[in-house]
Each structure stands twice: as structure tokens, then as C-alpha cells.
Design a protein around this motif. Structure first.
Motif, PDB file in Angstrom:
ATOM      1  N   UNK A 121      33.026  27.327  44.277  1.00 32.98           N
ATOM      2  CA  UNK A 121      34.104  27.113  43.312  1.00 32.98           C
ATOM      3  C   UNK A 121      33.819  27.880  42.022  1.00 32.98           C
ATOM      4  N   UNK A 122      32.596  27.736  41.499  1.00 33.66           N
ATOM      5  CA  UNK A 122      32.250  28.403  40.240  1.00 33.66           C
ATOM      6  C   UNK A 122      32.237  29.922  40.393  1.00 33.66           C
ATOM      7  N   UNK A 123      31.646  30.390  41.502  1.00 35.36           N
ATOM      8  CA  UNK A 123      31.556  31.833  41.729  1.00 35.36           C
ATOM      9  C   UNK A 123      32.947  32.439  41.899  1.00 35.36           C
ATOM     10  N   UNK A 124      33.785  31.780  42.667  1.00 35.24           N
ATOM     11  CA  UNK A 124      35.110  32.346  42.937  1.00 35.24           C
ATOM     12  C   UNK A 124      36.029  32.274  41.723  1.00 35.24           C
ATOM     13  N   UNK A 125      35.813  31.287  40.876  1.00 37.81           N
ATOM     14  CA  UNK A 125      36.580  31.260  39.628  1.00 37.81           C
ATOM     15  C   UNK A 125      36.266  32.507  38.811  1.00 37.81           C
ATOM     16  N   UNK A 126      34.991  32.840  38.721  1.00 31.17           N
ATOM     17  CA  UNK A 126      34.595  34.035  37.970  1.00 31.17           C
ATOM     18  C   UNK A 126      35.100  35.304  38.642  1.00 31.17           C
ATOM     19  N   UNK A 127      35.079  35.336  39.972  1.00 31.39           N
ATOM     20  CA  UNK A 127      35.629  36.493  40.678  1.00 31.39           C
ATOM     21  C   UNK A 127      37.116  36.646  40.383  1.00 31.39           C
ATOM     22  N   UNK A 128      37.812  35.512  40.217  1.00 31.47           N
ATOM     23  CA  UNK A 128      39.227  35.576  39.859  1.00 31.47           C
ATOM     24  C   UNK A 128      39.433  36.234  38.504  1.00 31.47           C
ATOM     25  N   UNK A 129      38.576  35.881  37.522  1.00 32.78           N
ATOM     26  CA  UNK A 129      38.643  36.546  36.224  1.00 32.78           C
ATOM     27  C   UNK A 129      38.354  38.036  36.378  1.00 32.78           C
ATOM     28  N   UNK A 130      37.399  38.355  37.254  1.00 39.83           N
ATOM     29  CA  UNK A 130      37.095  39.762  37.513  1.00 39.83           C
ATOM     30  C   UNK A 130      38.278  40.505  38.100  1.00 39.83           C
ATOM     31  N   UNK A 131      39.052  39.819  38.955  1.00 41.74           N
ATOM     32  CA  UNK A 131      40.251  40.435  39.532  1.00 41.74           C
ATOM     33  C   UNK A 131      41.275  40.706  38.441  1.00 41.74           C
TER      34      UNK A 131
END
Length: 458
Positions: A71-81
């Protein structure tokens, strides 16, 4: 001029994805990302392999942490997107100032997110994991692992955001190198710290967490050096906070729905973990291993989607809609047939693959059951991944978020629950597979409609 530098004298980055044959361009840029992303999946599988040698209890504890971490990693990946979508369009327009401003502001935003997550993560740890069923001797192991992991969150998040910015410029070699460095460091440190080799203490599951944090510290240093000194994508000019805030709003407009899209899936995994936990820790251990093998099996699709993000952004920004359409068509066909190939491979080699991660016959048989039941749907799951990500780049993040929410909570969780009532574990896994197929078809239809409407508007 090298691939990672602005064009001499112009102060601009070249939109390298708007020229040349579409298929060849995507393949050339995807290959380095395959190496990097397969390496990152191997990062998680290495932890799983070594922790599996400690015992089923430790393996179950690691499996409980997986949805929370994801959850935490993918939230940050979303910001990266979000950052990548804006940077790639700026590159397509040739706007060097916007490239530097967005990259810098996205990393500052990542720092703010780290502070928020660390502040919230520690108090929520107990309630969340106990709600998932991590009780008894498992919870102290989970708490130890997550306390170390959360303490190093900055080193996890910074490289993720900076790598997305680098890829948006059309450079996939540096992010791949950064990810491979993390893998190599993690493998070595896992071995030394989990088992206490030589002068190192035997730390068990805590050693796996510490190995992750140290290896991420290394990639934090590398990514900062590359994005600032090699790519020159950062700026330290003083600007009014209102300008930074405006940049954050633009990033979050895409990033929040993109993060939601990515976060929803691991939340769904967490709910499924809770259902499986009713049958005991062995089922949880097996499910945790099986989902990581799944990520490995479709890592090539994640690599392709990470390249398709800047490819779509650059070409849409340069008004090359024909290249966008062709890229989507080629990518979806590749994802479909890759998924079929992975199903065939896992159906044949399920037993030897599962036996790598556990010596417990019940755990191994459950892993095999998952692979032979769910993998048939990987052909459509890959299409879902491709289409959802491209919707974010086309500034349709709410469409992507709705698809993700529907896949997790309208399809996967209800179908898994019904399957559990009918056929136990096999029914849960069948429900997951059916949800992948339906969600992939829906995502493909939605993306086609969005692209057609955008072209009609000119």
C-alpha cells in the motif's frame, strides 16, 4: 550528446519516443526496464526465500506485512506516475524549466508524504495487523519487521519518484541500474543478517527488514546523484511557495487517483489475506509466496507499462496520436500472449517453483493450487495493468481509479468470498482469476472509448 543529458546549447531534453518504429522503440526502452523490474521482484523473492528457511511462522509474518508494505509503496509509485506524466509532456513540448520544476517539486512532495506515513503508520500497525488475523507469536515478528521498514521509509520512497522522472525523459537504463544495485545489495545483506554469517549477528526476520533499508539507502544515494548531477533535472532556485503548491496540485491531480488505483489492489490482497487467515498461518504463508511469484511472472508487463507511460505522454504532447494508438495496440497484444505463456509455464513447473520457498508440504500444495487456478487469467490481468496506467497519462485518472476499485471491491473480494463459501481455498483463488478476466476486458473497452473521444476533440 548522451542519452541522459540535455541537448547541447538548447537547455532542453529530447523527446526520444516520438520518432522511429513504434514497436522497436517500445522494445528498446522496455528491455532495460525488464532487467530492473525483474530484479526488484527478485528483491522480494529473495526475502521470501531466506525467511522461508527460518520456518512457516516467520514466512506467515512476512506475508502479513506484504499488503501493508505494498500500500505504501504503490501510493508513492502513484505520485511518481503523476510526476512522470507531467515531465514526459514537458519533454514533448521542449519545456526544460517545467521538467526541472516538476521533478524538484515531486521529490519535495515525496518527503512530505514520508513524514505523514511514518507518523500514521506506527500507531496503526497494531490495529491493522490484528484485524488481518496476525495474532499470537506472529504479531511480535510483524511489529519488529515493520518498525525497521517504516524507519527507513525515506530511502524507499525517494528513488521511486526520481526513477519515474528519469524514465519520463526517455532514459530507462539508469533506473534499471539503480534497481539492480538494490537487488544485489539486498541478496548479500539478507544472507549475512538473517542467518548471522561471520561477524554479523543472527537477526532473523528483523535482518530481512534491515537488509532492505540498507540496500535502499544505497539506491537513495545513487538516484540523487543521477537525477541531479548526471541528468540535471533538479533546480534549487527560490520560488514562492504558491508556485510549489501549484505544482503539487498538478502532480496530485494525476498522482492521487493513480496512487488510489495502485493502492486498491494491495488493500484487496489484505482482505483476501484476512479470509485465508481463518484457515491458519500455513495458508497465509502460501498466499504471500504465490502473490510474489505472480508479480515475477508478469514483471515484463510492469516493465512495458512503465515505458508506455512516458511514451504516451511524449507522443500525446507532440500531437502524435497515431503513435499512441499503435503503441497501445502492440502493448495489449503483447500483454495478452505473455500472460498465456506464463500460465503454460507455471502449470508445468508449479511444484518445483513452490518447493523453492517452503519445505512444508501443505504450504507447497497451496502455492501450486494458486498458480494453476489464477495464472490462466494473467493474459487479461496484463491488459488491465497496461490500460489503467495509460488512462492516468491521458489525464483520465478517475477512470483508472474507478476501474481499480471495481476490480478489487466489486469483483475480487465478493467473488473470493463466494468462492470460499463454495469451495474453500480453491474457490477463493477461482474468484481472483475471474475478477482478473472481467477487469481486463472492462479496462480495454474504457481506454478505447477515452482515446476515441480525445481524438474527436482534437
Amino acid at each position: 550528446m548522451t542519452e541522459d543529458q540535455p541537448a547541447a546549447g538548447s537547455g532542453r531534453w529530447k523527446a526520444v519516443m516520438t520518432e522511429g518504429p513504434v514497436g522497436r522503440t517500445l522494445a528498446r526502452l522496455t528491455v532495460p526496464m525488464v532487467v530492473g523490474i525483474v530484479g526488484m521482484v527478485a528483491f522480494n523473492l529473495t526475502d521470501t526465500f531466506f525467511v522461508g528457511r527460518l520456518g512457516t511462522t516467520e514466512l506467515a509474518a512476512l506475508s502479513f506485512t506484504f499488503p501493508f508494505v505494498l500500500v505504501l509503496v504503490r501510493f508513492t509509485l502513484g505520485l511518481g506516475i503523476g510526476a512522470s506524466a507531467l515531465v514526459s509532456r514537458a519533454v514533448g513540448r521542449g519545456d526544460a524549466h517545467a521538467v526541472r520544476r516538476i521533478t524538484t517539486d515531486s521529490l519535495a512532495l515525496a518527503l512530505v508524504v514520508v513524514v505523514v506515513f511514518v507518523s500514521v503508520g506506527f500507531p496503526l500497525m497494531g490495529p491493522v495487523f490484528r484485524a488481518l488475523g496476525a495474532g499470537g507469536e506472529i504479531y511480535p515478528l510483524v511489529k519488529t519487521y515493520m518498525s525497521i521498514w517504516l524507519g527507513g521509509l525515506l530511502f524507499v520512497f525517494f528513488p521511486m519518484v526520481s526513477n519515474n522522472a528519469i524514465r519520463a525523459n526517455g532514459n530507462t537504463k539508469w533506473p534499471a541500474m539503480i534497481m539492480l544495485t538494490a537487488v544485489c545489495a539486498n541478496i548479500l545483506l539478507d544472507y549475512l543478517l538473517i542467518f548471522g554469517i561471520g561477524p554479523f549477528p543472527r537477526l532473523g526476520l528483523a535482518g530481512a527488514a534491515l537488509a532492505t533499508v540498507i540496500s535502499r539507502m544505497i539506491t537513495f544515494t545513487l538516484s540523487f546523484y543521477i537525477v541531479h548531477f548526471r541528468m540535471k533535472m533538479l533546480t534549487f532556485e527560490r520560488v514562492p511557495f504558491s508556485e510549489v503548491l501549484a505544482s503539487w496540485k498538478r502532480i496530485l491531480y494525476i498522482g492521487i487517483p493513480a496512487a488510489s488505483t495502485r493502492v486498491i489492489a494491495p488493500i484487496g490482497i489484505g482482505v483476501i489475506t484476512g479470509l485465508i487467515a481463518r484457515g491458519g498461518p500455513k495458508g497465509v504463508a502460501a498466499f504471500g509466496v504465490a502473490t510474489k511469484i505472480e508479480f515475477f511472472a508478469i514483471a515484463v508487463i510492469f516493465a512495458l507499462s512503465s515505458v508506455l507511460n512516458p511514451f504516451t505522454g511524449q507522443n500525446w504532447g507532440a500531437a502524435r496520436n497515431d503513435r499512441v494508438r499503435k503503441g497501445l495496440s502492440l502493448s495489449n497484444r503483447f500483454a495478452f500472449f505473455w500472460g498465456l505463456g506464463m500460465f503454460a509455464a507455471l502449470a508445468v513447473f508449479a511444484n518445483p517453483v513452490a518447493s523453492i520457498f517452503s519445505r512444508d508440504p501443505e504450504v507447497v500444495s497451496t502455492i501450486v493450487l494458486y498458480m494453476r487456478t489464477v495464472a490462466v487469467a494473467y493474459c487479461m490481468y496484463g491488459v488491465f495493468v497496461i490500460c489503467s496506467l495509460v488512462l492516468n497519462v491521458l489525464h483520465r485518472p478517475l477512470h483508472a481509479a474507478a476501474l481499480a476499485a471495481g476490480q478489487a471491491f466489486v469483483l475480487t473480494v465478493p467473488l473470493a468470498w463466494m468462492g470460499m463459501r463454495i469451495a474453500g481455498l480453491k474457490g477463493i483463488f477461482a474468484g481472483i482469476g475471474i475478477s482478473y478476466i472481467i477487469a481486463g476486458l472492462l479496462a480495454w473497452l474504457v481506454l478505447r472509448r477515452v482515446v476515441s473521444r480525445l481524438e474527436e476533440r482534437g
